[in-house]
Design a protein around this motif. Sequence first.
Motif, short mmCIF file in Angstrom:
data_model
loop_
_atom_site.label_atom_id
_atom_site.label_comp_id
_atom_site.label_asym_id
_atom_site.label_seq_id
_atom_site.Cartn_x
_atom_site.Cartn_y
_atom_site.Cartn_z
N LYS A 75 5.06 10.98 -1.36
CA LYS A 75 5.83 10.28 -1.18
C LYS A 75 5.90 8.74 -1.63
O LYS A 75 4.82 8.01 -1.40
CB LYS A 75 5.81 10.08 0.63
CG LYS A 75 6.09 11.30 1.32
CD LYS A 75 5.81 11.09 2.63
CE LYS A 75 6.03 12.50 3.38
NZ LYS A 75 5.62 12.39 4.94
N GLN A 76 6.98 8.22 -2.48
CA GLN A 76 6.94 6.98 -2.72
C GLN A 76 7.24 5.86 -1.97
O GLN A 76 7.48 4.69 -2.37
CB GLN A 76 8.02 7.04 -4.15
CG GLN A 76 7.51 8.03 -4.96
CD GLN A 76 6.13 7.65 -5.85
OE1 GLN A 76 5.79 6.75 -6.56
NE2 GLN A 76 5.35 8.79 -5.58
N ASN A 77 7.64 6.08 -0.71
CA ASN A 77 7.67 5.26 0.25
C ASN A 77 6.74 4.36 0.95
O ASN A 77 6.72 3.43 1.63
CB ASN A 77 8.84 5.57 1.37
CG ASN A 77 8.09 6.84 2.01
OD1 ASN A 77 8.38 8.06 1.46
ND2 ASN A 77 7.91 6.94 3.37
N LEU A 78 5.39 5.02 0.53
CA LEU A 78 4.23 4.58 0.79
C LEU A 78 3.47 4.07 -0.28
O LEU A 78 3.43 4.37 -1.36
CB LEU A 78 3.42 5.80 1.46
CG LEU A 78 4.26 6.55 2.73
CD1 LEU A 78 3.24 7.60 3.30
CD2 LEU A 78 4.19 5.54 3.91
N ALA A 79 2.72 2.97 0.24
CA ALA A 79 1.65 2.34 -0.94
C ALA A 79 0.21 2.57 -0.27
O ALA A 79 -0.02 2.72 0.72
CB ALA A 79 1.80 1.07 -1.04
N VAL A 80 -0.81 2.66 -1.13
CA VAL A 80 -2.05 2.92 -0.74
C VAL A 80 -3.19 1.85 -1.39
O VAL A 80 -2.83 1.39 -2.50
CB VAL A 80 -2.54 4.23 -1.45
CG1 VAL A 80 -3.89 4.52 -0.81
CG2 VAL A 80 -1.75 5.35 -0.87
N THR A 81 -4.15 1.48 -0.61
CA THR A 81 -5.43 0.63 -1.10
C THR A 81 -6.35 1.41 -0.43
O THR A 81 -6.16 1.82 0.81
CB THR A 81 -4.98 -0.73 -0.74
OG1 THR A 81 -6.17 -1.54 -1.42
CG2 THR A 81 -5.01 -1.31 0.79
N GLY A 82 -7.44 1.02 -1.09
CA GLY A 82 -8.95 1.67 -0.38
C GLY A 82 -9.78 2.10 -1.31
O GLY A 82 -9.27 2.88 -2.42
N SER A 83 -11.06 1.80 -1.35
CA SER A 83 -11.97 2.32 -2.13
C SER A 83 -12.49 3.74 -1.76
O SER A 83 -12.52 3.79 -0.37
CB SER A 83 -13.10 1.20 -2.30
OG SER A 83 -14.32 1.97 -2.60
N VAL A 84 -12.94 4.36 -2.27
CA VAL A 84 -13.70 5.85 -2.05
C VAL A 84 -14.94 5.88 -2.70
O VAL A 84 -15.29 5.57 -3.69
CB VAL A 84 -12.43 6.92 -2.44
CG1 VAL A 84 -12.46 7.21 -3.99
CG2 VAL A 84 -13.13 8.29 -1.57
N ASN A 85 -16.02 6.47 -1.64
CA ASN A 85 -17.00 7.12 -2.15
C ASN A 85 -17.08 8.55 -2.87
O ASN A 85 -15.95 9.27 -2.71
CB ASN A 85 -18.38 6.68 -1.44
CG ASN A 85 -18.10 7.26 -0.03
OD1 ASN A 85 -17.43 8.56 0.13
ND2 ASN A 85 -18.80 6.84 0.95
N GLN A 86 -18.23 9.17 -3.16
CA GLN A 86 -18.36 10.31 -3.57
C GLN A 86 -18.01 11.47 -2.51
O GLN A 86 -18.00 12.42 -2.64
CB GLN A 86 -19.61 10.74 -4.40
CG GLN A 86 -19.82 9.74 -5.66
CD GLN A 86 -20.89 10.35 -6.31
OE1 GLN A 86 -20.84 11.04 -7.41
NE2 GLN A 86 -21.97 10.10 -5.89
#
Length: 469
Positions: free
Chosen positions: A345-356
């Motif tokens: 969905k392009q109406n959402l934006a994302v931020t956040g780091s991820v680990n393994q």
Amino acid sequence: YYYNLFGKIEYKSHMMTTMTDFTMIKAGALHKANGGYLILQVKDLLMDPYAWGSLKKALKYKEAVVENIGEQSRFVPTVTLKPQPIPLNVKVILIGSFFYYRFLAADEDFRKLFKVNVDFDVEMDRTQENIQHYVSFVASMCENENLKHFNCSALAKVVEYGSRLADNQNKLSTRFNIVSEIVYQASALADMDKSEYVDVKHVISAIENKKYRSNRIEEKMQEQIKNRKVLIDTEGEVVGQVNGLSVMGVSDYSFGLPSRITARTYTGREGIINIERETEMSGNIHSKGVLTLNGYLGGKFAQEKQLGLTAQVTFEQLYGGVEGDSASSAELYAILSSLSDVPIKQNLAVTGSVNQMGQIQPIGGVNEKIEGFFDICSVKGLTGDQGVIIPASNIDNLMLKDQVIEAVKNKQFHIYAVKKIEEGIEILTGVKAGEVNNYGEYEEGSIFYLANKKINQFNKVLTPSKEGA
């Protein structure tokens, strides 16, 4: 600065010459502080080419000498007063940023003369006691500077602004020079309105005016997105494409903007190819974040087989460098979407780091990022289903502007907090992430099932045929 600190010998003109006597010897701050404490700003001290060396000499030999600039380097000696050095017993405190401390630490004399280093925090706990101190600071400033006093709602807004500067609901910023700027401007606005007290509307206007004076670049970037010069979608669904969020800084002003992140997956064994890294536009932290994704994908899909996959990931229309790992979760979502052929969905934006392990880790600038995407959605038109996905561990950092809070209350904008990749991909696609059943397979129709199925197809292409052997 030198003469104010070390004193001077004054001269007066007499019969086309200059003369002096002991009555024209003037003491400096160093003499006046003798037996006590002297507090100096490092920046001012270093700006004067003679001050730092003279101060070291005075502290080293414990003598305060009144000597005009250039007396020691004079080529032709002249007859003049030479006051006797005064025994010096003073504690000197230097105040400055960590940059100046590191600069001076290279000086051996500095380490010998200034042995105690105190590192002050730029924030403090938001306790009832500290809130009272904050209010007292504003009140004393209004009293001393003859400013209009603040009513309760205005003081509450100043305290809230202090938490925004600290980027934490449980902290208050101790950068009082910035807070003072808002106090001065709010008082001036109240004076223009002929108000008896400074009201909350004056504080809000002061904060908005401060932003307006610095956000020219931000407005230009938003205009580029509005006119489709920079491609950002806030509606629809696309496979392998997600709106990431980044923070840009101009002088002392920072703002958030969405960035289009895309991923293409195909047969191969190169793993994840970070296009920014290949073109030397990626910083070390960003490169590390992308390489971490290989570990997550291997843990999910390559326990019993090779990961026969090549995935290219890039920030579209990025012409400068990229640094930080706050987009690593967005890059992983784009890869999973491309593998499963399920649109995001392009109406959402994302931020956040991820680990393994797939855990979403906290990031910086969460308020700027949310407000940046909100502003773009507002320019293009709020639809009621737009929002941002953030790490759950960043919830206590939320200190958003009133427009965003109002939109969230009215369900015109949404903020989702997630702890794991699985939660985020389900919000972005509306499809279950998938869990492993008793047979070691992901449930049919899930994101992981579809992604694993495509990886198996890639592996078949890569595995040599045994027919005719």
